[in-house]
Design a protein around this motif. Structure first.
Motif, short mmCIF file in Angstrom:
data_model
loop_
_atom_site.label_atom_id
_atom_site.label_comp_id
_atom_site.label_asym_id
_atom_site.label_seq_id
_atom_site.Cartn_x
_atom_site.Cartn_y
_atom_site.Cartn_z
N MET A 87 -0.51 5.54 -7.33
CA MET A 87 -1.21 6.08 -6.17
C MET A 87 -2.18 7.12 -6.71
O MET A 87 -1.77 8.06 -7.39
N VAL A 123 -3.24 2.07 -5.48
CA VAL A 123 -3.71 2.44 -4.15
C VAL A 123 -4.48 3.75 -4.25
O VAL A 123 -3.92 4.77 -4.68
N ARG A 125 -6.04 6.49 -2.17
CA ARG A 125 -5.99 6.92 -0.78
C ARG A 125 -6.62 8.30 -0.62
O ARG A 125 -6.67 9.09 -1.58
N ALA A 170 0.78 -1.67 0.96
CA ALA A 170 -0.32 -1.61 -0.01
C ALA A 170 0.21 -1.34 -1.42
O ALA A 170 -0.25 -1.94 -2.39
N LEU A 171 1.22 -0.46 -1.52
CA LEU A 171 1.78 -0.13 -2.84
C LEU A 171 2.56 -1.30 -3.43
O LEU A 171 2.71 -1.39 -4.65
N CYS A 177 -6.21 -1.26 -3.77
CA CYS A 177 -6.42 -1.03 -2.34
C CYS A 177 -7.09 0.32 -2.13
O CYS A 177 -6.75 1.29 -2.80
N PHE A 179 -7.35 3.04 0.67
CA PHE A 179 -6.54 3.35 1.85
C PHE A 179 -7.13 4.58 2.55
O PHE A 179 -7.08 5.69 2.01
#
Lengths: 337, 380
Positions: A87, A123, A125, A170-171, A177, A179
């Motif tokens: 992330m 991801v 984000r 998503a993860l 991705c 996000f």
């Protein structure tokens, strides 16, 4: 004393808490997962989404990164290439432009150019969206850049339940991705809701109908969903029944839910916060025109930001962004066409 | 235990330095005769690959742009020779031989080695389906996760953060892998170069950034892109060692890179190794004629004089590893593609590449439908 039976905890949780829980639960579930971003460790993130992560998971898995978005993305790609799930937080989604090459040329294409040998569970984000007086560089919705770069999932949740379920999905998806979190929703009490204690995901590529209606369809995502809901309430008073679709994920896009609604209403207004030209609202309208032309009784309409940056002070900002009033006006024109 | 520093506990440490070795303690002095002759053969192989592709293109059997590594082979051979199979590399456009040279010591034909086969590399050059990337991106934009070769893009220096991430993950797994990233001097002006080397230095990651300073970034001379006398001077800004190697001398490259690799593997962090060299021809073969104009002819003349094959030959004679007629058997140095013939190279080199080219010519093109495949990993 007699024992008191434990009541199920029906605590409402806000959008930010839902996101934080998703990260914590995924970090617990997957010891190969790393979080990195600016100020996400000791500070817990500029908005607090990553609060508590450093204490629980340590500084090897929760990295306070240098102010270097391209390196944050690029190193995330390398970690994922070597088996990790990552992330990567952008402090504001506006700053993602600093990491653009690493996203669109390095990360998005990796699976493609290796003919499937490599897939990158990364991801990226960050907080997005206007209406908060954030001015030009803390208000953007730049999702269209990434929809236009094949190989990226693009997700925009609008509720706490979806925020948690979509972030988890998503993860676990295995594809990179982008996000988009709506920062005006982070701590908005009105949308706080009870979310399940047990593990769940919201699958990518499934739209949801937020309100049923028969005369006109609103297609929207993110903060605009709430503007559409308010507009639908106004229209109800005027005798127009509006259906509100929250697409939730832009890539992949659930077109079927849109066409199914159109087969009932035959009229559509697409609403989003991004500038109109080459925006995702235009993409939705184009697909409807190509695939559902026969269902239309009126030209598909768009309510978007003007083709301007997002200005700072309130009157300027509200002038360029979509408003409930604008949505109602366009919807009435479309309904009467 | 992770060696990554814990938040808030990083103490100030003086600039890390790599001590200059005395002549006898140089890593290259420990190489055996067999090692040295293998290195010599690898130089021939890299040069022959380059020359042969130019010939193939002139014969009309090959399309696409070629980015010549002519005169820069000592950097590839010298840097790669001492790596472990578990180490990673990220080559760029002028490093095509690196794909088959990696982990090739005495085992060019071993399919299980941590490097690409000559067949795979040729299939890529010819744009055939047996390329490791099924010919989806061109030239050097291939790699292999299992063989630990990072796939590059055209955005130079863009693989350095990826390399840093790869070894960050390796450290987390308890590994001791080092990554060599190859870069031109031009790309050291990129923002991502700074961001990535900075990240690697902060986390003391085992990233060795090789800078092939061939004096020209396409049409721009090094002094227009780098303000310091040596590109390696950039290392000072990160508190890491910056070494300068003679990029024409395969043993000097080996010594400097081995010192940097040892430094990295022992947990002391990244370094920059600048290898001074000269780009013998154009940026790509499309640029050969124009490069004659934007570069002074005396500079080109001078830059080509110190041929790495000749310098290696002299070293081997000096150390008694080559002598007599054997020492003069194959004279490939200072010959352009049109001047050199197969007789200038050891037969083992010619035969090896012949096999690769034969394979590539017989490999089919990918099916057209593949152009739309693998955009996403499908999870259905």
């Amino acid at each position: 004393m007699a024992a008191i039976a434990a009541e199920p905890t029906l605590v409402k949780k806000n959008y930010l808490t839902a996101l934080r829980e998703a990260l914590i639960e995924e970090m617990r579930r997957n010891d190969q997962m790393i979080c990195q971003g600016e100020d996400i460790g000791m500070l817990g993130g500029a908005f607090g989404v990553t609060e508590g992560l450093l204490d629980e998971f340590g500084s090897t898995r929760v990295i306070d990164a240098p102010i270097a978005e391209a390196a944050i993305i690029g190193t995330a790609v390398g970690m994922a290439l070597n088996g990790k799930t990552v992330m990567a937080e952008m402090q504001f989604i506006d700053f993602i432009s600093c990491g653009f090459d690493q996203i669109v040329n390095m990360m998005a294409t990796y699976h493609y150019r290796t003919a499937g040998e490599v897939n990158l569970p990364v991801v990226v984000r960050g907080p997005a969206g206007g209406y908060g007086g954030g001015a030009l560089y803390h208000s953007q919705m730049n999702e269209a850049w990434f929809c236009h770069s094949p190989g990226l999932r693009v997700v925009v949740p609008s509720t706490p339940y979806d925020a948690k379920g979509l972030l988890k999905a998503a993860l676990r998806d295995g594809n990179p991705c982008i996000f988009f979190e709506i920062k005006e929703l982070y701590r908005k009490n009105e949308i706080a809701e009870v979310i399940p204690d047990e593990d769940y995901i919201v699958p990518l590529g499934q739209a949801v109908i937020r309100k049923e209606g028969t005369d006109i369809t609103f297609v929207s995502y993110g903060q605009s969903v709430y503007h559409c809901m308010s507009a639908a309430a106004e229209l109800e008073k005027l005798g127009v029944s509006a259906e509100v679709i929250d697409i939730r994920t832009l890539v992949p896009l659930d077109e079927e839910t849109i066409y199914k609604s159109l087969s009932k209403t035959n009229r559509v207004v697409v609403v989003n916060e991004a500038p109109m030209t080459c925006g995702f609202a235009g993409e939705i309208v184009a697909r409807i025109a190509n695939n559902a032309f026969n269902l239309l009784d009126a030209p598909p309409a768009r309510v978007t930001r003007l083709d301007t940056p997002v200005p700072w002070v309130k009157p300027l900002e509200l002038h360029v962004l979509p408003s409930v009033e604008k949505i109602v006006r366009v919807a009435l024109q479309t309904a009467k066409y | 235990m992770s060696v990554i520093p814990t938040t808030g506990t990083a103490a100030f440490e003086p600039l890390a330095e790599i001590a200059e070795s005395t002549n006898d303690s140089r890593p290259s002095q420990l190489l055996t005769k067999e090692d040295c002759l293998e290195i010599f053969n690898q130089l021939y192989l890299a040069r022959y690959f380059d020359i042969r592709l130019i010939k193939e293109k002139k014969r009309g059997r090959l399309r696409g742009t070629l980015y010549s590594s002519h005169n820069q082979e000592a950097i590839l051979v010298g840097a790669l020779f001492g790596l472990k199979a578990t180490d990673w590399i990220s080559p760029i456009h002028r490093d095509m031989p690196a794909f088959f040279l990696k982990d090739s010591k005495f085992q060019w034909d071993d399919p299980t080695r941590s490097g690409m086969s000559i067949e795979e590399v040729c299939a890529q050059v010819w744009g055939k389906v047996d390329s490791p990337g099924r010919a989806r991106d061109n030239w050097s934009h291939i790699g292999s996760k299992s063989k630990r070769i990072i796939h590059s893009t055209s955005m130079l220096a863009g693989t350095i953060p990826v390399a840093a991430g790869v070894v960050y993950a390796d450290r987390m797994n308890g590994g001791d892998a080092v990554v060599l990233t190859f870069n031109g001097e031009g790309s050291t002006a990129q923002g991502i170069f700074h961001e990535a080397v900075n990240f690697a230095a902060v986390h003391k990651l085992p990233v060795v950034t090789i800078v092939e300073n061939n004096q020209w970034a396409y049409g721009t001379p090094v002094h227009m892109g780098c303000p310091t006398p040596d590109v390696a001077d950039r290392a000072h800004g990160y508190g890491i060692p910056g070494l300068v190697a003679d990029g024409q001398d395969v043993f000097d490259v080996y010594d400097k890179v081995m010192a940097a690799v040892e430094h990295a593997r022992s947990g002391k962090g990244p370094s920059i190794v600048e290898c001074k060299t000269f780009r013998a021809y154009g940026h790509g073969d499309h640029d050969d004629d124009r490069a004659m104009k934007y570069r002074p002819s005396e500079e080109i003349e001078k830059g080509r004089t110190r041929d790495p094959i000749a310098i290696c030959r002299e070293s081997l004679i000096e150390r008694g590893f080559l002598s007599g007629a054997e020492a003069e058997q194959y004279i490939a140095e200072r010959k352009s593609a049109s001047e050199a013939t197969n007789d200038d190279f050891p037969p083992v080199v010619v035969e090896y590449l012949n096999r690769g080219i034969e394979f590539a010519l017989n490999s089919p093109l990918p099916n057209a439908e593949e152009g739309a495949m693998w955009v996403f990993k499908e999870n259905a």
